[in-house]
Design a protein around this motif. Structure first.
Motif, PDB file in Angstrom:
ATOM      1  N   MET A 214       0.820  -1.205   0.000  1.00  0.00           N
ATOM      2  CA  MET A 214       0.000   0.000   0.000  1.00  0.00           C
ATOM      3  C   MET A 214       0.852   1.253   0.000  1.00  0.00           C
ATOM      4  O   MET A 214       0.445   2.308  -0.411  1.00  0.00           O
TER       5      MET A 214
ATOM      6  N   LEU B 243       0.914   8.873  -3.280  1.00  0.00           N
ATOM      7  CA  LEU B 243      -0.410   8.994  -2.682  1.00  0.00           C
ATOM      8  C   LEU B 243      -0.713  10.453  -2.380  1.00  0.00           C
ATOM      9  O   LEU B 243       0.142  11.212  -1.923  1.00  0.00           O
ATOM     10  N   SER B 244      -1.961  10.825  -2.616  1.00  0.00           N
ATOM     11  CA  SER B 244      -2.404  12.164  -2.241  1.00  0.00           C
ATOM     12  C   SER B 244      -2.609  12.207  -0.724  1.00  0.00           C
ATOM     13  O   SER B 244      -2.675  11.146  -0.076  1.00  0.00           O
TER      14      SER B 244
ATOM     15  N   LEU C  39      -6.150   4.960   7.862  1.00  0.00           N
ATOM     16  CA  LEU C  39      -7.412   4.630   8.527  1.00  0.00           C
ATOM     17  C   LEU C  39      -7.695   3.132   8.485  1.00  0.00           C
ATOM     18  O   LEU C  39      -8.359   2.587   9.373  1.00  0.00           O
ATOM     19  N   SER C  40      -7.185   2.461   7.458  1.00  0.00           N
ATOM     20  CA  SER C  40      -7.484   1.041   7.270  1.00  0.00           C
ATOM     21  C   SER C  40      -7.176   0.217   8.515  1.00  0.00           C
ATOM     22  O   SER C  40      -7.915  -0.712   8.856  1.00  0.00           O
ATOM     23  N   ALA C  41      -6.104   0.580   9.201  1.00  0.00           N
ATOM     24  CA  ALA C  41      -5.715  -0.191  10.391  1.00  0.00           C
ATOM     25  C   ALA C  41      -6.684   0.008  11.544  1.00  0.00           C
ATOM     26  O   ALA C  41      -6.671  -0.774  12.506  1.00  0.00           O
ATOM     27  N   PHE C  42      -7.515   1.024  11.449  1.00  0.00           N
ATOM     28  CA  PHE C  42      -8.428   1.335  12.551  1.00  0.00           C
ATOM     29  C   PHE C  42      -9.868   0.890  12.264  1.00  0.00           C
ATOM     30  O   PHE C  42     -10.728   1.031  13.119  1.00  0.00           O
ATOM     31  N   ILE C  43     -10.125   0.416  11.034  1.00  0.00           N
ATOM     32  CA  ILE C  43     -11.492   0.008  10.694  1.00  0.00           C
ATOM     33  C   ILE C  43     -11.869  -1.239  11.485  1.00  0.00           C
ATOM     34  O   ILE C  43     -11.098  -2.188  11.588  1.00  0.00           O
ATOM     35  N   ASP C  44     -13.048  -1.229  12.019  1.00  0.00           N
ATOM     36  CA  ASP C  44     -13.493  -2.329  12.871  1.00  0.00           C
ATOM     37  C   ASP C  44     -14.100  -3.437  12.016  1.00  0.00           C
ATOM     38  O   ASP C  44     -15.311  -3.490  11.789  1.00  0.00           O
ATOM     39  N   VAL C  45     -13.233  -4.314  11.530  1.00  0.00           N
ATOM     40  CA  VAL C  45     -13.688  -5.502  10.805  1.00  0.00           C
ATOM     41  C   VAL C  45     -13.443  -6.704  11.717  1.00  0.00           C
ATOM     42  O   VAL C  45     -12.313  -6.899  12.171  1.00  0.00           O
ATOM     43  N   PRO C  46     -14.476  -7.494  12.016  1.00  0.00           N
ATOM     44  CA  PRO C  46     -14.271  -8.643  12.908  1.00  0.00           C
ATOM     45  C   PRO C  46     -13.213  -9.582  12.345  1.00  0.00           C
ATOM     46  O   PRO C  46     -13.014  -9.666  11.128  1.00  0.00           O
TER      47      PRO C  46
ATOM     48  N   LEU D 197      -5.287  12.750   0.955  1.00  0.00           N
ATOM     49  CA  LEU D 197      -6.495  11.999   1.317  1.00  0.00           C
ATOM     50  C   LEU D 197      -6.232  10.497   1.229  1.00  0.00           C
ATOM     51  O   LEU D 197      -6.663   9.722   2.098  1.00  0.00           O
ATOM     52  N   GLU D 198      -5.521  10.086   0.197  1.00  0.00           N
ATOM     53  CA  GLU D 198      -5.210   8.661   0.055  1.00  0.00           C
ATOM     54  C   GLU D 198      -4.341   8.176   1.214  1.00  0.00           C
ATOM     55  O   GLU D 198      -4.524   7.073   1.725  1.00  0.00           O
TER      56      GLU D 198
ATOM     57  N   ARG E 258      -4.393   9.366   4.202  1.00  0.00           N
ATOM     58  CA  ARG E 258      -5.261   9.280   5.390  1.00  0.00           C
ATOM     59  C   ARG E 258      -6.099   8.009   5.332  1.00  0.00           C
ATOM     60  O   ARG E 258      -6.336   7.361   6.352  1.00  0.00           O
ATOM     61  N   LEU E 259      -6.582   7.638   4.137  1.00  0.00           N
ATOM     62  CA  LEU E 259      -7.380   6.420   4.004  1.00  0.00           C
ATOM     63  C   LEU E 259      -6.528   5.179   4.268  1.00  0.00           C
ATOM     64  O   LEU E 259      -6.980   4.224   4.918  1.00  0.00           O
TER      65      LEU E 259
END
Lengths: 197, 263
Positions: free
Chosen positions: B1, B6-7, B16-23, B9-10, B12-13
């Motif tokens: 990744m 990367l811009s 953010l992926s490491a913080f997304i709550d995916v079970p 915003l990219e 930041r996204l």
């Protein structure tokens, strides 16, 4: 049960496992599932936004892929082919679902524990920025959320996204571009509101 | 990744992926393997409770098999499609190319532009371009029928005037349901197209019609005479008719690609 993981000190390739699975070896396919279950589940979750539905969709996808192994083209890349089947299973469930949860941030500490600990102020600011970005994403329409999620949270490339979405690569690229533009717009508005407030 | 281009915003996204709550993913490998061993009649290796995978599909197939012998006309749903079993005789109908029920003849490019979904065409080399293209509306979003004459591997049969017919229409619209009438003696095989549930309807006469939002049958003129593969993908129901075998029908189905622009 893990005899398919290695031969002569190296892991078996996907192609070798597929060939064995086509011959009826369930343990070989089990190893393939083990390799891709995290990605398949995460992709299904981003589509259906429900843990149980995602589990069922991912498992259904793996079972469907097993039934279709005879038609898998030798030499092709297994991962996008599998993701397409899993995503189809997930989309079928998404269509019939009554509601989908919003994406949320994980509770607790910063998972990047290897970094030097930031100051409390910096950590708070970073958390606020993440919360704002999450809110901006959740305010987008579902199609935009999905394409952004697949790109950045499942970390799929354009070709894989095209398989998952069942759309031409060019269409997916333009959809992602438009979704990112809308996200940028919403995020700027939210951050302006916060700074004004 | 990691990407130096990367811009902001990219970036930041990506962060953010490491913080997304995916079970955390459940142990799917053992559950899938146990299911496969059970289907093959082998003893499961160990015990993960099987969730309700494919429950709807399994029930639909079971219902299909049971309903074949039903006395009255009864239906089951496959996406926007309903399979109807009717033991009564149907009057004979002429073959497809003479039927007004499939709409107006047009060109592939015009059909591609006029329907509300991504029109797809087979890319198996033996078929090439369709000989005839028809569009029809309703249903909302339109229906497209591609008619292929005799081709290598797709010969004309004594009872029909075409080699292969492919039909596509929006079928996830609740206001309009397509239905398929199937006579006794039809064999239905559960299969899949790119992993999606599909049905191979073979060995009997059947024809096709749709209902409007009030449930009234508004068209019963389209007669289909070939063995048929039916599946739904991205909200579009597809039918491949006239393929000489299930394998050939699946090969056509899995070769579909968006129709190229003629511009």
């Amino acid at each position: 049960m893990y005899g398919w993981q290695e031969v002569e000190g190296r892991p078996l390739t996907d192609a070798e496992l597929i060939e064995a699975a086509r011959g009826g070896d369930v343990s070989a396919y089990e190893e393939l599932v083990r390799r891709y279950q995290d990605l398949a589940y995460r992709t299904a979750f981003l589509v259906v936004r429900d843990a149980e539905e995602a589990r069922d969709a991912a498992q259904e996808g793996f079972l469907s892929a097993h039934r279709a192994l005879g038609r898998f083209r030798v030499g092709a890349d297994f991962r996008p082919w599998l993701l397409r089947i899993v995503a189809n299973a997930a989309r079928n469930r998404r269509r019939s679902a009554t509601r989908r949860a919003a994406l949320a941030l994980r509770a607790g500490r910063d998972p990047a524990s290897g970094d030097a600990a930031p100051s409390p102020e910096a950590a708070l600011l970073a958390a606020e920025q993440r919360a704002t970005l999450m809110a901006a994403i959740n305010s987008l329409r579902e199609d935009d959320q999905l394409v952004i999620g697949l790109r950045w949270f499942a970390e799929l490339g354009e070709a894989e996204m095209a398989e998952v979405l069942g759309r031409p690569r060019g269409t997916v690229k333009s959809r992602l571009s438009r979704a990112m533009a809308r996200l940028r717009e919403v995020l700027e508005r939210l951050e302006e509101d916060l700074s004004d407030g | 990744m990691a990407d130096q281009h990367l811009s902001p915003l990219e970036m930041r996204l990506a962060e953010l992926s490491a913080f997304i709550d995916v079970p955390a993913a459940p142990p799917l490998a053992s559950a899938v393997a146990d299911r496969l061993r059970a289907e093959a009649g082998l003893r499961p290796s160990w015990r993960w409770p099987l969730p309700s995978v494919g429950r709807g599909t399994a029930l639909a197939v079971a219902a299909t098999l049971l309903l074949v012998s039903a006395v009255a006309a009864i239906g089951i749903a496959l996406g926007g499609l309903r399979l109807i079993f009717n033991p009564e005789s149907l009057p004979p109908l002429p073959s497809i190319p003479n039927q007004p029920g499939i709409g107006q003849q047009t060109t592939l490019d015009a059909a591609r532009s006029s329907v509300g979904f991504v029109l797809r065409v087979p890319t198996v080399s033996a078929l090439g371009e369709p000989d005839q293209v028809y569009v029809m509306e309703p249903p909302a979003g339109g229906a497209v029928t591609l008619v292929y004459g005799a081709r290598p591997g797709y010969p004309l049969q004594p009872d029909r005037m075409y080699g292969l017919v492919l039909t596509q229409f929006r079928a996830d619209i609740q206001a309009e349901n397509f239905e398929k009438l199937i006579m006794e003696g039809v064999r239905i095989t559960h299969t899949n197209v790119h992993g999606l549930p599909a049905y191979w309807v073979a060995g009997g006469e059947h024809f096709f019609f749709y209902r409007d939002a009030t449930g009234q049958i508004v068209n019963t003129t389209l007669r289909l005479v070939g063995d048929t593969l039916i599946w739904e993908e991205d909200g579009v129901t597809h039918r491949v008719e006239g393929a000489p075998s299930l394998q050939a029908a699946i090969a056509v189905a899995e070769s579909l690609e968006p129709a190229p622009s003629g511009e």
